[in-house]
Design a protein around this motif. Structure first.
Motif, mmCIF file in Angstrom:
data_model
loop_
_atom_site.group_PDB
_atom_site.id
_atom_site.type_symbol
_atom_site.label_atom_id
_atom_site.label_comp_id
_atom_site.label_asym_id
_atom_site.label_seq_id
_atom_site.Cartn_x
_atom_site.Cartn_y
_atom_site.Cartn_z
ATOM 1 N N ARG A 63 0.553 -1.006 -0.024
ATOM 2 C CA ARG A 63 0.163 -0.184 0.113
ATOM 3 C C ARG A 63 1.069 0.887 0.361
ATOM 4 N N ALA A 64 2.216 0.564 -0.950
ATOM 5 C CA ALA A 64 3.000 2.319 -1.338
ATOM 6 C C ALA A 64 1.732 3.147 -1.985
ATOM 7 N N PRO A 65 2.536 4.710 -1.709
ATOM 8 C CA PRO A 65 1.748 5.258 -2.446
ATOM 9 C C PRO A 65 2.178 4.808 -4.445
ATOM 10 N N ALA A 66 0.968 5.251 -5.259
ATOM 11 C CA ALA A 66 1.342 4.266 -6.578
ATOM 12 C C ALA A 66 2.934 5.104 -6.968
ATOM 13 N N LEU A 67 2.978 6.212 -6.979
ATOM 14 C CA LEU A 67 3.928 7.100 -7.598
ATOM 15 C C LEU A 67 5.257 6.273 -6.478
ATOM 16 N N VAL A 68 5.206 6.682 -5.555
ATOM 17 C CA VAL A 68 5.876 5.803 -4.676
ATOM 18 C C VAL A 68 7.139 4.404 -6.154
#
Length: 276
Positions: free
Chosen positions: A144-149
């Motif tokens: 669930r890390a940000p998609a941009l990461v």
């Protein structure tokens, strides 16, 4: 893949070794684990040295991290740079202690931080050499890390060979258009100065050419639905369907935790090198 050619220390070898480190895993126990477990393993090993000042515990954790580097078959370039930094830092600590009228206690106090940083560095090498770009990106997306990461990690790895190739092309162009120095000078300082100037001159053309190729790469990713696959539930499910936590993953994590607990237990029994 087993290499049969003889590697020599050259710019080309350094470039290939960097690409092998980023993309080609050489095998090892961590490569067979779920990438999320590998990240948990890294966090566990990297955090464990920071809860103690006992040099016995730190030495054991340092040894465990070194064993992980060996079993994960980290490339010689990365290991060589680490050993060089460790040796020079040790020499610096001894020289600093001697210059400021320190004693053995001062050296041990400074060596404590060296052991901690060395353990974290070797854990980083073992973990991230065992993960290819797609595995690392999928693991971050699954956690669930940000998609941009996740996108940044995947895209950054894709940009590495482009940057290396573009830099080599610009450097070769400058070398072909400029004459070499008439004489090398004392210890070849003119050759080194020419190489340094070419490196500085090549920076802006490399960034400009890379920016042009970046647009093509981004358009190709968007055409294949890269962004949509990361933010849409069905796309995430399909992309992450290959991730499976198996009993061997849990076993590897449990064994690592047991070894860390054992290191703390041994340090409690033999606290002769504990720092006050």
């Amino acid at each position: 893949m087993k290499r049969t050619e003889r590697d020599t220390l050259s710019v080309e070898w350094v470039k290939l070794e960097l690409l092998r480190t980023a993309y080609a895993t050489r095998g090892g126990p961590l490569t067979r684990l779920d990438p999320r477990i590998v990240l948990f393993w890294y966090v566990l090993v990297a955090l464990s040295p920071w809860f103690t000042h006992n040099l016995t515990i730190l030495a054991i954790l340092f040894t465990l991290a070194a064993a992980a580097v060996v079993t994960c078959r980290v490339g010689p370039l990365v290991v060589g740079l680490f050993v060089f930094g460790l040796v020079t830092e040790t020499g610096y600590l001894v020289a600093a202690a001697w210059f400021f009228d320190g004693d053995l206690t001062t050296v041990l106090s400074l060596g404590e931080l060296t052991l901690k940083l060395g353990t974290v560095s070797m854990a980083s090498m073992a973990a991230f050499v065992s993960l290819d770009p797609e595995k690392l990106s999928d693991a971050l997306l699954s956690l669930r890390a940000p998609a941009l990461v996740s996108f940044g990690v995947s895209y950054g790895y894709r940009m590495l060979p482009i940057l290396v190739d573009e830099f080599q092309t610009v450097i070769d162009g400058y070398r072909l258009r400029s004459a070499p120095p008439v004489s090398r000078g004392l210890l070849g300082w003119r050759v080194l100065m020419r190489a340094a100037k070419i490196t500085v001159y090549a920076f802006y053309p490399m960034m400009l050419n890379t920016a042009k190729r970046t647009r093509t790469t981004v358009e190709a990713l968007e055409t294949r639905g890269f962004t949509y696959a990361m933010v849409h539930a069905d796309g995430r499910r399909i992309r992450l369907a290959h991730l499976r936590i198996r009993p061997r993953d849990i076993t590897a994590l449990a064994v690592t935790a047991a070894l860390i607990v054992a290191a703390y237990a041994v340090g409690a029994q033999f606290p002769h090198f504990a720092m006050s």
